[in-house]
Design a protein around this motif. Structure first.
Motif, PDB file in Angstrom:
ATOM      1  N   THR A   3       0.847  -1.189   0.000  1.00  0.00           N
ATOM      2  CA  THR A   3       0.000   0.000   0.000  1.00  0.00           C
ATOM      3  C   THR A   3       0.880   1.235   0.000  1.00  0.00           C
ATOM      4  O   THR A   3       1.998   1.221   0.528  1.00  0.00           O
ATOM      5  N   VAL A   4       0.365   2.291  -0.603  1.00  0.00           N
ATOM      6  CA  VAL A   4       1.069   3.559  -0.677  1.00  0.00           C
ATOM      7  C   VAL A   4       0.136   4.636  -0.143  1.00  0.00           C
ATOM      8  O   VAL A   4      -1.030   4.716  -0.562  1.00  0.00           O
ATOM      9  N   THR A   5       0.636   5.467   0.758  1.00  0.00           N
ATOM     10  CA  THR A   5      -0.184   6.494   1.395  1.00  0.00           C
ATOM     11  C   THR A   5       0.428   7.869   1.200  1.00  0.00           C
ATOM     12  O   THR A   5       1.599   8.093   1.527  1.00  0.00           O
ATOM     13  N   GLN A   6      -0.366   8.781   0.681  1.00  0.00           N
ATOM     14  CA  GLN A   6       0.012  10.187   0.599  1.00  0.00           C
ATOM     15  C   GLN A   6      -0.952  10.949   1.492  1.00  0.00           C
ATOM     16  O   GLN A   6      -2.136  11.024   1.196  1.00  0.00           O
ATOM     17  N   SER A   7      -0.441  11.484   2.562  1.00  0.00           N
ATOM     18  CA  SER A   7      -1.303  12.057   3.610  1.00  0.00           C
ATOM     19  C   SER A   7      -1.698  13.501   3.360  1.00  0.00           C
ATOM     20  O   SER A   7      -2.473  14.077   4.124  1.00  0.00           O
ATOM     21  N   GLN A   8      -1.165  14.108   2.302  1.00  0.00           N
ATOM     22  CA  GLN A   8      -1.453  15.522   2.011  1.00  0.00           C
ATOM     23  C   GLN A   8      -2.302  15.606   0.738  1.00  0.00           C
ATOM     24  O   GLN A   8      -1.760  15.585  -0.357  1.00  0.00           O
ATOM     25  N   GLU A  17       9.824  29.067  -4.220  1.00  0.00           N
ATOM     26  CA  GLU A  17      10.065  28.460  -2.911  1.00  0.00           C
ATOM     27  C   GLU A  17      10.212  26.934  -3.074  1.00  0.00           C
ATOM     28  O   GLU A  17      10.073  26.381  -4.165  1.00  0.00           O
ATOM     29  N   THR A  18      10.499  26.296  -1.945  1.00  0.00           N
ATOM     30  CA  THR A  18      10.686  24.846  -1.909  1.00  0.00           C
ATOM     31  C   THR A  18       9.507  24.181  -1.214  1.00  0.00           C
ATOM     32  O   THR A  18       8.981  24.716  -0.226  1.00  0.00           O
ATOM     33  N   VAL A  19       9.092  23.052  -1.732  1.00  0.00           N
ATOM     34  CA  VAL A  19       7.974  22.307  -1.131  1.00  0.00           C
ATOM     35  C   VAL A  19       8.334  20.827  -1.074  1.00  0.00           C
ATOM     36  O   VAL A  19       9.062  20.316  -1.934  1.00  0.00           O
ATOM     37  N   THR A  20       7.836  20.163  -0.043  1.00  0.00           N
ATOM     38  CA  THR A  20       8.075  18.728   0.116  1.00  0.00           C
ATOM     39  C   THR A  20       6.750  17.973   0.200  1.00  0.00           C
ATOM     40  O   THR A  20       5.884  18.320   1.019  1.00  0.00           O
ATOM     41  N   LEU A  21       6.618  16.959  -0.645  1.00  0.00           N
ATOM     42  CA  LEU A  21       5.425  16.120  -0.656  1.00  0.00           C
ATOM     43  C   LEU A  21       5.761  14.790   0.019  1.00  0.00           C
ATOM     44  O   LEU A  21       6.802  14.191  -0.262  1.00  0.00           O
ATOM     45  N   SER A  22       4.857  14.323   0.857  1.00  0.00           N
ATOM     46  CA  SER A  22       5.124  13.123   1.650  1.00  0.00           C
ATOM     47  C   SER A  22       4.530  11.872   1.035  1.00  0.00           C
ATOM     48  O   SER A  22       3.488  11.924   0.365  1.00  0.00           O
ATOM     49  N   CYS A  23       5.194  10.754   1.291  1.00  0.00           N
ATOM     50  CA  CYS A  23       4.707   9.454   0.828  1.00  0.00           C
ATOM     51  C   CYS A  23       5.248   8.386   1.785  1.00  0.00           C
ATOM     52  O   CYS A  23       6.440   8.377   2.107  1.00  0.00           O
ATOM     53  N   THR A  24       4.379   7.529   2.231  1.00  0.00           N
ATOM     54  CA  THR A  24       4.811   6.352   2.987  1.00  0.00           C
ATOM     55  C   THR A  24       4.241   5.118   2.314  1.00  0.00           C
ATOM     56  O   THR A  24       3.245   5.195   1.593  1.00  0.00           O
ATOM     57  N   LEU A 103       2.080  -2.283 -10.176  1.00  0.00           N
ATOM     58  CA  LEU A 103       2.530  -0.907  -9.947  1.00  0.00           C
ATOM     59  C   LEU A 103       1.407  -0.231  -9.178  1.00  0.00           C
ATOM     60  O   LEU A 103       0.329  -0.001  -9.722  1.00  0.00           O
ATOM     61  N   VAL A 104       1.670   0.097  -7.914  1.00  0.00           N
ATOM     62  CA  VAL A 104       0.627   0.590  -7.009  1.00  0.00           C
ATOM     63  C   VAL A 104       0.849   2.068  -6.712  1.00  0.00           C
ATOM     64  O   VAL A 104       1.964   2.475  -6.389  1.00  0.00           O
ATOM     65  N   PHE A 105      -0.241   2.830  -6.783  1.00  0.00           N
ATOM     66  CA  PHE A 105      -0.162   4.279  -6.600  1.00  0.00           C
ATOM     67  C   PHE A 105      -0.799   4.725  -5.288  1.00  0.00           C
ATOM     68  O   PHE A 105      -1.713   4.079  -4.771  1.00  0.00           O
ATOM     69  N   GLY A 106      -0.332   5.866  -4.798  1.00  0.00           N
ATOM     70  CA  GLY A 106      -0.985   6.543  -3.687  1.00  0.00           C
ATOM     71  C   GLY A 106      -2.158   7.363  -4.180  1.00  0.00           C
ATOM     72  O   GLY A 106      -2.470   7.383  -5.372  1.00  0.00           O
TER      73      GLY A 106
END
Lengths: 115, 113
Positions: A3-8, A17-24, A103-106
């Motif tokens: 499983t893939v989780t994107q919490s945002q 500017e700089t931005v960070t995208l999360s994935c677990t 191939l599994v996506f969030g």
């Protein structure tokens, strides 16, 4: 099962500017591949960056880089010097190294760039 | 030019009808995939195939069927058993199923009327 989780669901950043995208992700395997894909309004999926799990070095592609934390099963995407053209949906994806080649996506993160 | 082609771009179906979405690739890729994307959501795997004459169910295979008679082609049939078929469908292919990027078609928007 992987499983893939994107919490945002949504993120926004000022241009330049700089931005960070999360994935677990969740897996019991030691070898696999991780990807970030971009889907602009045209809905055409575009590969942004890939990471092989056996490589400790974080992948970079120009303004895009990842922070791969294998023990924490975390795979975040950093976009530096954000540009208006970076506005899109971003998807994190997991692919097994062997066996059933799913191939599994969030769920995706919608990124808005503010001028 | 090499690529992956989905057709049609827009498709309308009456309730109770089966409909087939086309996916063709000339990239000589072994692996092919079908995904469903609902508004504001991620891609959910319907079916995937690693080799000709073989395919596997993904996470939401109910109400769908596929075939892989040729390496280049992986059509998806949305049957009348699929209760909520209105969605955006994406087909993808990849060379060796893991190490290389997946290439995507431009998608088919299916609407049930």
């Amino acid at each position: 099962a992987q499983t893939v989780t994107q919490s945002q669901p949504e993120m926004s950043v000022q241009e330049a500017e700089t931005v960070t995208l999360s994935c677990t992700y969740d897996t019991s395997e030691s070898d696999y591949y991780l990807f970030w894909y971009k889907q602009p309004p045209s809905r055409q999926m575009i590969l942004v960056i890939r990471q092989e799990a056996y490589k400790q070095q974080n992948a970079t592609e120009n303004r895009f880089s990842v922070n791969f934390q294998k023990a924490a099963k975390s795979f975040s995407l950093k976009i530096s010097d954000s540009q208006l053209g970076d506005a899109a949906m971003y998807f994190c994806a997991f692919h097994r190294f062997q066996g059933a080649q799913k191939l599994v996506f969030g769920q995706g993160t919608r990124l808005t760039i503010n001028p | 030019d090499g690529g992956i082609t989905q057709s049609p771009k827009y498709l309308f179906r009456k309730e109770g009808q089966n409909v087939t979405l086309s996916c063709e690739q000339n990239l000589n890729h072994d692996a092919m995939y079908w995904y469903r994307q609902d508004p504001g959501q991620g891609l959910r795997l319907i079916y995937y195939s690693q080799i000709v004459n073989d395919f596997q169910k993904g996470d939401i295979a109910e109400g769908y069927s596929v075939s892989r008679e040729k390496k280049e082609s992986f059509p998806l049939t949305v049957t009348s058993a699929q209760k909520n078929p209105t969605a955006f469908y994406l087909c993808a292919s990849s060379r060796d199923g893991g190490n290389t990027e997946a290439f995507f078609g431009q998608g088919t928007r299916l609407t049930v009327v």
